[in-house]
Structure formats: C-alpha cells, structure tokens
Design an enzyme around this catalytic site. Structure first.
Site: not given
Ligand SMILES: *Cc1c(COP(=O)(O)O)cnc(C)c1O
Length: 389
Positions: A179, A207, A238
């Site tokens: 991320s 992602h 996302k």
């Molecule tokens: C954003 C993210 C999460 C958490 O997801 P949310 O739905 O925002 O709680 C988990 N793992 C990764 C790699 C992320 O980037």
C-alpha cells in the site's frame, strides 16, 4: 505529571518529530477535484482507483437499496442481521474472482484481524512480509501464533524461515500490492512455497482488486494462482468505491471463517443497502477496461514525467506511485508547497513507512485527466529547483 500530562507531553513530542497528523475536512464528494476551506484542489491521494466512489450509478443503487432495505442491519449476521442482497453480493464476488465462495466483512481491517486468528493460534507459525499492512500485523498478534517477518519480497529468506519451522500449521501472509510502495508480491513464488511447505497462503488484494487482472479480477487472477490453500481477501472500499471487504476461497475454508472469525461474529452486519451499491460496483468494475486503460496511460505519463527528478519514484506499475523524499520535514514542506499550488498529496511518514523514507504517496485514479498529471509534474519540477535539500 498525571496521566493527562503524559498524553500532552507525548502529543508535543509528535509535533517535535513532525509526526502529528491532521485531518482535512473535505467539502465535496470523493474525486480528484475537491474543495477544502472553500478552495479547489487537485488531489492525488485517494484509493478510489477507478473513480467509482461518487459515481451516480452507485449513488442511485445505494438510494434504491436504502428504499428497499432501510438503513441498519439490526443484528450480527449469524443472529438476524444477514439479508438476501448480501448473499447475492457474496455469490457475485465469488464468481467474479473465480473462487467457490466469498464472505463479506464490514471492513478490510476487520477481515484481516478476523481471518488470521481463525486459522492459526498458539504453537502455529505465520510468515509475513515486513511491509504488510497494519491489519495483517494486528491479525497476526491477535492470533498468538509465532511470527516470522521476512525482508520485503525476499523469497529466499521466506524459504529459510519455512524450512526451519516445525510448526504444525503454517500461514504465509502478504499484501498483493503494497500500500505504501505500490510494488507487487511474486504471487506464484509465494504459492509454490506454500505448496512445498504445506502452508496456507493469505493474500491481501486491497489494492489489486478492480485494478489488476482480466476485468479487474485482482492480483491472484492476474498471476493465475488458485487452489484450496489460497485465501484471498479484497477490499470493497478502494477500487470498488464503497465500503467493506471480502474473503474468497474454497467453500469449507469460507464456512470455517464464517463460524470462527470474531470480527464477523461479534459485530453488527453492515447496512444491506451497501450490498446493493456493491453489486452495481462489481458490474462497473467488470465493464471497466476503458477506465483501467486510462489509468495505465496516467501511470505512464507520471513515471515518464518524473524520471529526471531529484526525488525518485519507487518502481511501481500500479496506481500507487510513491515519491521518496527522505526526511519528515522535507516531505512535509514539499506537501505544503504543493498545496499552495492547489495540488494535494499527503506526506506519509513513519511509523506508516520506515524511518528516513518519508514520501509523497501519489495515487492515480481513472478520474484524473492527463492534464492533471502534467500540472503535478510541472509543479514538482519547479519545487525541485527552489526547495533546499
Ligand atoms: C486499506 C487496506 C486494508 C484495510 O481495508 P479497509 O476496508 O480500509 O479497512 C487492508 N489491507 C490493505 C493492504 C489496505 O491497503
């Protein structure tokens, strides 16, 4: 000093180290073009990679969902808080990523902190990339299994750790797309090691889902990995533009997670209307080849445009394009100067990233224009010359 004074002192220390974070109250919907304090900015910071978060078709689906299902779920899923539209979403997700079954959690953080302790416990072992997301790390700690963190993407180190382990149950956990770095884990090699050492493989595709693979089916589909030991998690907050997360895999595994993941069992079901918006979102992701092609063009424009800068982009083929600046103060100053030019890119500092690697985390969305990217490149060009090292 009383307890409150300790907190005040600790907050002051965050200021001294330039580590205090602030929130900005955005006065417009999620988009590359936002309003803050009445001023317009071009933002390069959301994870809304396909530009769906404020898509009117999803808004309409959510409104229709709320008319049909109301607002709240009323209870946890296994008590009386699970709705037909949520089953339909899970079936759609499982078919989309090509796995037997899927289970939807309220968030990605909850998915990871629920999945890991359901699969491994005391006496078992987890093998985790050092740059894994905080939710995988916390899931690991909650499980009480022994933890082995291997250097980022270092398959030889992982292999040594696995062969030295005598744990009965082993689990390898990795982000697919990291991320804060934007690089992609070698999923086929991870799967080969999981098979050789009889381990579970948990891939966090937060992602990758919607962005990578045919029709955006995600990083595991792109790599062509499959099989019962692959447990894939993806977020719906996302690229999907809404909220929530799913885990997909072999039906028995998913049934076990539904029985045992505490972050699924002991929390109120998410609003069923969200599932209706998400079904519409999966349709848009599936039909989103044009958006993904535009995103690829934006990535190419940015990486070519910044090739000559003093600050270097990390090698990344994903919409996450971090510009490494180094120290916290310079990263903050650069972020502040960009804001003066109506460009918004937050500085990411430790502990989110390792000390000395403070960065501007540039993220691109299919709703950016090539002109937006050109403006960013030109501004960085100018600032490179004026900001002292
Ligand atoms: C954003 C993210 C999460 C958490 O997801 P949310 O739905 O925002 O709680 C988990 N793992 C990764 C790699 C992320 O980037």
């Amino acid at each position: 000093m009383n307890r409150l004074d300790h907190l005040r002192a600790a907050l002051d220390k965050l200021d001294d180290e330039r580590l205090r974070r602030i929130r900005r109250d955005i006065e417009s919907p999620c988009s590359p073009h936002v309003v803050i304090d009445g001023r317009a900015f071009t933002a390069f910071c959301s994870n809304d990679y396909l530009g769906l978060a404020a898509d009117s078709r999803l808004t309409e689906a959510l409104i229709a969902g709320a008319r049909k299902w109301g607002v709240g779920a009323g209870a946890s899923h296994l008590v009386s808080g699970h709705y037909a539209v949520q089953r339909a979403l899970e079936e759609r997700l499982a078919a989309f990523v090509g796995r037997e079954r899927a289970l939807v959690f309220s968030s990605g953080f909850m998915a990871n902190t629920g999945i890991i302790p359901a699969l491994v416990g005391r006496g078992d072992a987890i093998f985790a990339d050092r740059l894994n997301h905080a939710s995988l790390i916390d899931g690991m700690l909650l499980s009480r299994a022994d933890t082995h963190r291997f250097p980022h993407l270092d398959m030889a180190a992982l292999e040594r750790q696995l062969s030295a382990s005598e744990a009965k149950t082993k689990l390898i956990a990795s982000d697919s797309v990291f991320s804060m770095d934007g690089d992609v884990a070698p999923l086929r090699e991870l799967m080969a090691l999981a098979e050789r050492f009889d381990a579970w493989l948990l891939i966090d595709d937060a992602h990758g889902f919607g962005v990578l693979g045919p029709q955006g089916r995600g990083a595991p589909a792109e790599a062509g990995i499959d099989g019962w030991r692959l447990i894939q998690m993806g977020t719906l907050s996302k690229a999907a533009g809404v909220s929530g997360a799913f885990v997909a895999g072999e039906a028995t595994v998913i049934e076990w997670l539904m029985q045992k993941a505490r972050t699924y069992l002991f929390t109120t079901g998410s609003p069923p209307a969200l599932a209706q918006a998400l079904i519409a979102s999966i349709d848009l992701i599936e039909k989103g080849d044009e958006r993904r092609a535009h995103l690829a063009a934006l990535i190419e424009r940015l990486t070519k445009g910044l090739a000559q800068e003093r600050w270097k982009l990390l090698p990344s083929r994903t919409p996450i394009q971090p510009l490494i600046v180094g120290d916290n103060a310079t990263a903050l100053a650069l972020g502040a100067d960009l804001m003066k030019e109506s460009l918004w890119i937050p500085a990411i500092r430790p502990p989110t990233v390792p000390a000395g690697s403070a960065r501007l985390r540039i993220t691109l969305s299919a709703s950016h224009t090539l002109n937006d990217v050109d403006r960013l490149v030109e501004a960085l060009d100018r600032l490179e010359k004026t900001l002292s090292a």
